[in-house]
Scaffold this motif. Sequence first.
Motif, PDB file in Angstrom:
ATOM      1  N   LEU A 288     -21.874  25.441  -1.083  1.00 54.04           N
ATOM      2  CA  LEU A 288     -22.157  25.206   0.334  1.00 54.04           C
ATOM      3  C   LEU A 288     -21.130  25.854   1.259  1.00 54.04           C
ATOM      4  N   LEU A 289     -20.213  26.640   0.717  1.00 56.13           N
ATOM      5  CA  LEU A 289     -19.106  27.146   1.526  1.00 56.13           C
ATOM      6  C   LEU A 289     -19.386  28.480   2.198  1.00 56.13           C
ATOM      7  N   GLY A 290     -20.373  29.214   1.722  1.00 56.99           N
ATOM      8  CA  GLY A 290     -20.604  30.547   2.258  1.00 56.99           C
ATOM      9  C   GLY A 290     -21.776  30.603   3.206  1.00 56.99           C
ATOM     10  N   PHE A 291     -22.284  31.808   3.398  1.00 54.92           N
ATOM     11  CA  PHE A 291     -23.465  32.012   4.240  1.00 54.92           C
ATOM     12  C   PHE A 291     -24.242  33.177   3.664  1.00 54.92           C
ATOM     13  N   GLY A 292     -25.445  33.392   4.184  1.00 56.46           N
ATOM     14  CA  GLY A 292     -26.251  34.508   3.688  1.00 56.46           C
ATOM     15  C   GLY A 292     -26.589  34.350   2.209  1.00 56.46           C
ATOM     16  N   TYR A 293     -26.360  35.414   1.442  1.00 58.56           N
ATOM     17  CA  TYR A 293     -26.685  35.432   0.013  1.00 58.56           C
ATOM     18  C   TYR A 293     -25.534  34.908  -0.848  1.00 58.56           C
TER      19      TYR A 293
ATOM     20  N   MET B  14     -33.068  34.786  -0.547  1.00 59.81           N
ATOM     21  CA  MET B  14     -32.585  34.715  -1.926  1.00 59.81           C
ATOM     22  C   MET B  14     -33.754  34.574  -2.896  1.00 59.81           C
ATOM     23  N   GLY B  15     -34.758  33.806  -2.486  1.00 61.12           N
ATOM     24  CA  GLY B  15     -35.941  33.619  -3.317  1.00 61.12           C
ATOM     25  C   GLY B  15     -36.736  34.904  -3.507  1.00 61.12           C
ATOM     26  N   LYS B  16     -36.799  35.736  -2.456  1.00 58.75           N
ATOM     27  CA  LYS B  16     -37.492  37.025  -2.578  1.00 58.75           C
ATOM     28  C   LYS B  16     -36.816  37.906  -3.615  1.00 58.75           C
ATOM     29  N   VAL B  17     -35.491  37.973  -3.542  1.00 62.39           N
ATOM     30  CA  VAL B  17     -34.737  38.781  -4.506  1.00 62.39           C
ATOM     31  C   VAL B  17     -34.965  38.254  -5.921  1.00 62.39           C
TER      32      VAL B  17
ATOM     33  N   GLU C 276     -34.233  30.397  18.133  1.00 61.53           N
ATOM     34  CA  GLU C 276     -33.595  31.699  18.342  1.00 61.53           C
ATOM     35  C   GLU C 276     -32.263  31.802  17.612  1.00 61.53           C
ATOM     36  N   GLY C 277     -31.809  33.034  17.444  1.00 59.04           N
ATOM     37  CA  GLY C 277     -30.442  33.269  17.002  1.00 59.04           C
ATOM     38  C   GLY C 277     -30.313  33.565  15.526  1.00 59.04           C
ATOM     39  N   GLU C 278     -29.162  34.109  15.179  1.00 64.48           N
ATOM     40  CA  GLU C 278     -28.864  34.494  13.801  1.00 64.48           C
ATOM     41  C   GLU C 278     -28.926  33.307  12.859  1.00 64.48           C
ATOM     42  N   GLU C 279     -28.509  32.140  13.358  1.00 59.51           N
ATOM     43  CA  GLU C 279     -28.499  30.961  12.508  1.00 59.51           C
ATOM     44  C   GLU C 279     -29.921  30.527  12.136  1.00 59.51           C
ATOM     45  N   GLY C 280     -30.918  31.085  12.805  1.00 59.49           N
ATOM     46  CA  GLY C 280     -32.292  30.726  12.507  1.00 59.49           C
ATOM     47  C   GLY C 280     -32.886  31.464  11.321  1.00 59.49           C
ATOM     48  N   ARG C 281     -32.120  32.369  10.722  1.00 63.48           N
ATOM     49  CA  ARG C 281     -32.651  33.098   9.575  1.00 63.48           C
ATOM     50  C   ARG C 281     -32.760  32.182   8.359  1.00 63.48           C
ATOM     51  N   ASP C 282     -33.809  32.391   7.576  1.00 64.89           N
ATOM     52  CA  ASP C 282     -34.036  31.576   6.390  1.00 64.89           C
ATOM     53  C   ASP C 282     -33.458  32.302   5.174  1.00 64.89           C
ATOM     54  N   TRP C 283     -32.202  32.036   4.889  1.00 65.15           N
ATOM     55  CA  TRP C 283     -31.524  32.739   3.794  1.00 65.15           C
ATOM     56  C   TRP C 283     -32.016  32.274   2.427  1.00 65.15           C
ATOM     57  N   TYR C 284     -32.474  31.028   2.333  1.00 68.21           N
ATOM     58  CA  TYR C 284     -33.016  30.570   1.052  1.00 68.21           C
ATOM     59  C   TYR C 284     -34.269  31.377   0.718  1.00 68.21           C
ATOM     60  N   MET C 285     -35.072  31.650   1.742  1.00 67.85           N
ATOM     61  CA  MET C 285     -36.250  32.487   1.542  1.00 67.85           C
ATOM     62  C   MET C 285     -35.840  33.871   1.038  1.00 67.85           C
TER      63      MET C 285
END
Length: 208
Positions: free
Chosen positions: A164-169, A113-116, A102-111
């Motif tokens: 490695l310093l940011g989050f999301g995209y 970025m890969g879609k874009v 659960e939770g926001e941290e569970g989002r797959d941001w690499y996925m």
Amino acid sequence: MTHRKLTPGKLVIASHNAGKVREIRALLLPFGVDPVSAGDLGLPEPAETGTTFVENALLKAHASASAAGLPALADDSGLEVAALGGRPGVYTADWAERQWFEGEEGRDWYMAMGKVEGLLAEQGPDVDRSAAFICTLALAWPDGHAEVFEGRAQGSLTWPPRGLLGFGYDPVFVPVSKSLTYAEIDPAEKHAISHRADAFAKLVVGVF
């Protein structure tokens, strides 16, 4: 235009995203407010049913202000990619599908970025890689009053992700006039040039 002033005291950051809360808390530090996140207070996350950043930011701010009985600051932000017709836009987080936990941290941001990158690659090597991060800040009071401030940061997308310093995209976004991605830039420097900083500067002029 006259804005309502925000008085010192507790302010709810209407987000369950730890990275976003960290950034907003750092920006608020000098202004005599005591920020507490919606997650810390156990407030529910409202469904983001708006079709614009403004609608979603207001929805979240009003929900937290009403539930906590305190002023609440919500951020709705996202990535607009020129060659994708402005997508993912308000659906920026939705492109990062949640994992089993659960939770926001569970989002797959690499996925995400890969879609874009996959959609850009379909358009060939000469595709326009320009993009912008958009940030809308909505500040709401328990009586229903609200103020809205919008910010923008122009840049371009790179691949593969770096830093490695940011989050999301952040690992694929290179701001204008920089060679490093948001995720490679020192957080203090990012705070000074980001879309959130642009929106926050307008909020400071308006309500402090």
